[in-house]
Design a protein around this motif. Sequence first.
Motif, PDB file in Angstrom:
ATOM      1  N   LYS A 239       0.812  -1.220   0.000  1.00 10.31           N
ATOM      2  CA  LYS A 239       0.000   0.000   0.000  1.00 10.31           C
ATOM      3  C   LYS A 239       0.842   1.266   0.000  1.00 10.31           C
ATOM      4  CE  LYS A 239      -4.337  -1.591   2.052  1.00 10.31           C
ATOM      5  NZ  LYS A 239      -5.289  -1.434   3.173  1.00 10.31           N
ATOM      6  N   LYS A 243       0.094   5.033  -2.617  1.00 13.51           N
ATOM      7  CA  LYS A 243      -0.684   6.094  -1.980  1.00 13.51           C
ATOM      8  C   LYS A 243      -1.071   7.141  -3.024  1.00 13.51           C
ATOM      9  CE  LYS A 243       1.056   5.792   2.763  1.00 13.51           C
ATOM     10  NZ  LYS A 243       1.757   6.512   3.855  1.00 13.51           N
ATOM     11  N   THR A 554      -5.506   4.545  -1.395  1.00 13.06           N
ATOM     12  CA  THR A 554      -4.711   3.615  -2.192  1.00 13.06           C
ATOM     13  C   THR A 554      -5.239   3.597  -3.613  1.00 13.06           C
ATOM     14  OG1 THR A 554      -4.366   2.240  -0.226  1.00 13.06           O
ATOM     15  CG2 THR A 554      -3.862   1.249  -2.355  1.00 13.06           C
TER      16      THR A 554
END
Length: 699
Positions: A239, A243, A554
């Motif tokens: 993740k 971003k 995300t």
Amino acid sequence: MSVIQKIRDKYAVVIIVVICVAIVSFLLQDAFFGKNSLFRRSTSVGKVNGEELEIADYQKRIQDAENGARQQMPNGSIDEQTRQYIREQVWNQFLNEQIMQAQYDKLGIGVTEAEVVDQFNGKNPSPIVVQQFTNPQTGQFDRAEMQRALQNIGQDQSGRMRQALHQLEEMISKTQLQQKYMTLVKQAVYYPKWLAAEQQQENSQTANISYVNVPYATIADSTIKVSDGELNNYITAHKSLFKTEEARKVEYVAFDALPSGADSAAALQQLAALKQEMDTTKEIESFINSNSEIKYFDGYVSKTALMVPNKDTILNLPVGAIYGPYVDNNYLVLAKMLDRKTMPDSVKVRHILIGTQQGLADSIAHNRADSIERAIKGGADFKALVTQYSDDPGSKNTGGEYDITPATQFVKEFKDFAFDGAKGQIKVVKTQFGYHVIEIMDQKNYGPAVKVAYLSKPVDVSKETDSKAYAAASEFAGQNRDQKSFEKNIQEKGYNKRLADNIRPMDFVIPGIGQARELVRWAYEAKKGDASQVFTFENKYVVAVLTGIRQEGTASLEEVRPQVEAEVKKHKKAEQLIAKLGEPASIDAAAKASSQPVLKADGISFSTPFVPSLGFEPKVVGAAFNKSWGTAKVSAPIEGTAGVYVLKVDSYQPAAQPAQDLNTQRAAYEQGIKSMLDQQLFEVLKKQSDVQDNRGKFF
């Protein structure tokens, strides 16, 4: 009494109900529309850790910053790009204030009045104070000038000096708070001696290796199948690499409202009608100022400084001749040569002004200037006389000196003498400000200079041309209901579709369009696939469709599919190659199993992740210094950046660079971390804070 009694008997219940309804209505009004109501429209443009920034305060801060920026601009105006930068700067300043003040309060850091005073009067005054009161002649801090300024504050009736002092004190206080906080944080930076020794040991030698590289490219991408589930699992597991910030993607068609051939012909006709008068008029300045977009410049421009289209042709015009029309940006221009001469391209002068604008009689000012001229020619100190007599505050601290070019904005009489006089000449010159005693100190780079008058007319878009562009945009917008019909109509009409990606909530400018805040606001209110009506901008009409909505968090698979697919396929290839290599007993066995040659790389250092001829391969570097393998064993297959590797260390050699003193190494490391803190600490604190940016709802 009987009437009152009847009212009580018959209407008591009604009256009680009415009163109850009134009370409930009052309470509901406060709940729904009062200061703290749930339905009152918020006026907060943002919030940081619970502290709100009201729109009025935000706009006031922006206005103050814009006023400050205008003072720095030669023409006193700022463009939209500067405005957008100021909006972000003001917002970030608010974030900094709230986030850092919370840190100061948490640690109990403050600045006393005595500390602020010491920043003025102490042995080591604040750099802010030093900058404010530096003597421009000596470049040194002028403590006496500072003391005079502080003493004169009480005599300032306007209050401006007191306000300026208050602002200066606030800046000093904020700087002191920040310095105290950063000092506390930096004092916590510590690099243990044992860690320095261990790192020194790790870097004390280099490795020479033999290796086999099986590139991922040996397996075709088409043979590797991946599912959306696998790709999403990869995104979930990584993740931090995906971003995203909130953004929108828009596709649009622009209908440019540009001048037509008829519009250009109209501008040419206007110039043709004025050309004869331009050729014959004796009042060229008033003629130009009355008829031209480019106003008259009553001065000469050196050959090197002339910056116009067709420069060489204009420079070679005979005096009195006219050239043009030619195109200069959106103007059609006629240029008339008025005069030419040889003159310097820069002059250094100094002067003493005896002003007449403060009520001094003209005769007295003239006599005083003549007296000063005689004194200077008799050997008096020019600088001393400037300090004693000059009424020009702009040059009093520099000995009356100015550097002037032909383009410098100066009163005509002053400038004429500066360029037409001789070096060393001293003369009294009268201007609108009074009498100047001027000395020409130096004249440089004599060369040709010209005086040219420019008559210009803009090529404006006619109403007919503008109406055609708007009609075409309106027709296209009327045929679009959604993205599907938008695409269909583009193909049918052969229009050029353009893309505006990564549109942020507070963007005001879109590349290719320019100032387009209305379009940005629409993109954040519309649904994906919505088609817009016609947007009117400076020289174009735009019809858009919203094709992408990206939320903060995300990234979706749709946005990063190529990148993720490449990584997942690479990992699957690595699994196949590792299985094929198995557990090779030697480097030659690995070469045979993979049909790849044995190669060598020397001088590998543990301190760098790069391998000669391989590039960025940190896992290969780590394996080269794996103590469990040493020089006796071959490594297991390693999943690298560009392929799978098997390696064997041939030897370790002492590092070419001698070991650094441990204390020096520790100090250098700590200093590097401290330098990083200056740049990165606030960003770390910002990520840990609860920041809500609502500005897009108001602008």
